[in-house]
Scaffold this active site. Structure first.
Site, PDB file in Angstrom:
ATOM      1  N   LYS A 262      37.257  36.439  44.068  1.00  0.00           N
ATOM      2  CA  LYS A 262      36.963  36.319  45.105  1.00  0.00           C
ATOM      3  C   LYS A 262      35.271  35.655  44.484  1.00  0.00           C
ATOM      4  CE  LYS A 262      33.580  38.673  47.477  1.00  0.00           C
ATOM      5  NZ  LYS A 262      33.424  40.108  47.634  1.00  0.00           N
ATOM      6  N   ARG A 263      34.989  35.901  43.853  1.00  0.00           N
ATOM      7  CA  ARG A 263      33.554  35.353  42.975  1.00  0.00           C
ATOM      8  C   ARG A 263      33.848  34.434  42.101  1.00  0.00           C
ATOM      9  NH1 ARG A 263      33.102  39.673  38.997  1.00  0.00           N
ATOM     10  NH2 ARG A 263      33.916  40.760  40.724  1.00  0.00           N
TER      11      ARG A 263
END
Ligand code: GLU
Length: 505
Positions: A262-263
């Site tokens: 996600k990052r």
């Protein structure tokens, strides 16, 4: 293959947004089930109550609905093996854990969290395993009387698997072939927790058995857990009953260095989740492919191609075509790099391939958000057909076509000024007059008349086209300028020319 009915499952833990790797797992399950007239089951693995996240389960079903990957059996639509939520199956698991203890494959462990913490502090890289279990407080280190005493006094316990010290177990993975594990390298995982809930390891095996799962597709990150599951199958149900596994390769960061997270999406500016996910504890929203403006057809197609192809050059596949073409043999073993530009290419292709009527309703909210109210669907469709070639994502329709619906907010007169002169001014003044007298209004005739007028003024149509475009659009973009004039109509065309001439004077 055996004649067992094909039954596959997606078994998410509802802990947050649905990563595109998760959707790809759903997709491969789904394709395999549909190809084999089998059933696709969704089982919610929510036994870890500390990780419970409100709304996460509903979110998963919303994502599947958006993608068109509808389960045959699930907590939502039920089925012959209900309940499909593990928290509702709690009473089922304990007897299996007790059976393992009876057979000598598992044991009670009474160590308190503090005692374990102490061990972690004092013993470097402490693992609860065949080397350390005798120094811990469990039914292998205590006498049978002591164990009975603790059980009678309701001392909290967990049940752990007794991993064999040295045994080789193998499984035949549909993607990887024969995979071999040394059981001594895995610690004695907890099977049943102190709250009576099973852990993933016990629950996944028991439920795959009870739900008669024939094939299990899951992410490669679960491979290290495979020896535990193989042993549990062997001890409880027999290896011949075990589903055939396929551990799917990871989806990698664009540079190929490790799993896409996600990052990475936040850092590089692209979505990683299927749909927008709002973390209820922080209120932070992470963008999804849907809200970014992807069509589900394109998203699903793109996911299928992350780690699979049918051996030809073909890249665009509908879900029906994927069902026909999918084959496990053609899933790559190595990880697949995620490429956002390619993802957008898929979306662009699907925007061209589908009739605009198919997705016009998905575009409308973006117009509304920009303050443009659409009250004529036919006109919207006509405009979308004109600009779709220039659109990669659904919101692009707004930037590419807002001037069809409203007067352009700004006119880039600077782009006209440099080469503006009295002859051109005169041309447009006359153009207004001619347009006011026009009795038909279509692109072809507008273009013909425009060019004839240019010739009469001894001007090159090419030199007039850019100013004309800027007058109608506001900037140097958009489809064929006469298509624009035809679409916005006589009054708007004339009004915009007049307006720009005023700005130029
Ligand atoms: N509950 C596991 C997960 O969240 C499922 C793994 C499996 O399919 O066995 O991914």
């Amino acid at each position: 293959m055996e004649n067992k009915k094909v039954r596959v499952r997606f078994a998410p833990s509802p802990t947050g947004g649905l990563h595109l790797g998760g959707v790809r797992t759903v997709l491969f399950n789904y394709l395999f089930a549909k190809q084999n007239n089998g059933s696709f089951i969704v089982r919610i693995e929510d036994t870890d109550q500390t990780r419970f996240v409100a709304g996460a389960e509903q979110y998963i079903f919303d994502c599947l609905q958006w993608c068109g990957l509808i389960p045959d059996e699930s907590p939502v639509n039920g089925g012959p093996f209900a309940p499909y939520r593990q928290s509702e199956r709690k009473p089922i698991y304990k007897s299996y854990a007790l059976e393992l203890i009876e057979k000598g494959y598992a044991y009670y462990a009474f160590d308190t969290p503090e005692q374990l913490e102490e061990k972690r502090k004092t013993i470097p890289n402490f693992q609860y395993n065949h080397q350390t279990r005798k120094q811990c407080i469990n039914s292998l280190s205590l006498s049978p009387e002591e164990v009975l005493e603790k059980l009678a006094a309701n001392v909290p316990y967990v049940i752990r698997i007794k991993m064999p010290e040295h045994e080789t177990v193998t499984c035949n993975d549909m993607i990887r072939g024969t995979v071999t594990f040394d059981t001594g390298l895995t610690d004695d995982k907890v099977l049943l927790k102190a709250d009576g809930m099973p852990t993933y390891h016990l629950a996944v095996v028991v439920d795959d058995y009870l739900m008669q799962i024939s094939h299990a597709f899951r992410g490669e990150e679960w491979l290290p857990s495979a020896p535990i599951h193989i042993l549990l199958w062997k001890y409880l149900f027999g290896l011949d009953k075990m589903p055939q596994w396929a551990h799917l390769p990871l989806i990698l960061k664009p540079d190929g260095n490790g799993k896409l997270s996600k990052r990475d999406g936040e850092r590089l500016g692209f979505p990683v989740f299927a749909m927008d996910w709002t973390d209820p504890s922080t209120g932070n929203t992470t963008t999804g492919f849907k809200e970014r403006g992807f069509l589900p057809e394109a998203f699903v197609n793109m996911l299928a191609m992350l780690g699979w192809n049918n051996g030809s050059e073909q890249e665009i596949f509908s879900l029906t075509e994927l069902i026909e073409n999918f084959s496990i043999e053609r899933i790559h073993k190595g990880g697949a790099r995620f490429d956002y530009e390619k993802a957008k290419w898929f979306n662009h292709s699907w925007l061209q391939q589908l009739p605009v009527q198919h997705y016009a309703d998905k575009v409308k909210p973006y117009f509304e958000k920009a303050g443009i109210h659409i009250n004529n669907d036919n006109y919207l469709h006509q405009v979308m057909d004109l600009v779709k070639e220039r659109c990669q994502l659904l919101p692009d329709f707004v930037t590419q076509s807002s001037f069809f619906f409203q007067h352009p907010e700004q006119i880039d007169t600077a782009a006209i000024n440099g080469k503006w002169n009295a002859a051109k001014q005169q041309f447009f003044v006359e153009l207004i007059r001619n347009l006011e007298l026009a009795t038909s209004w279509d692109a072809e005739n507008l273009e013909k008349d425009f060019k004839e007028m240019a010739a009469a003024h001894q001007l090159k149509p090419g030199e007039l086209m850019l100013p004309f475009r800027i007058m109608l659009v506001g900037g140097k973009f958009g489809p064929h300028v006469f298509d624009i004039a035809a679409a916005i109509g006589q009054a708007a065309t004339i009004h915009r020319i007049k307006h720009t001439l005023q700005l130029l004077s």
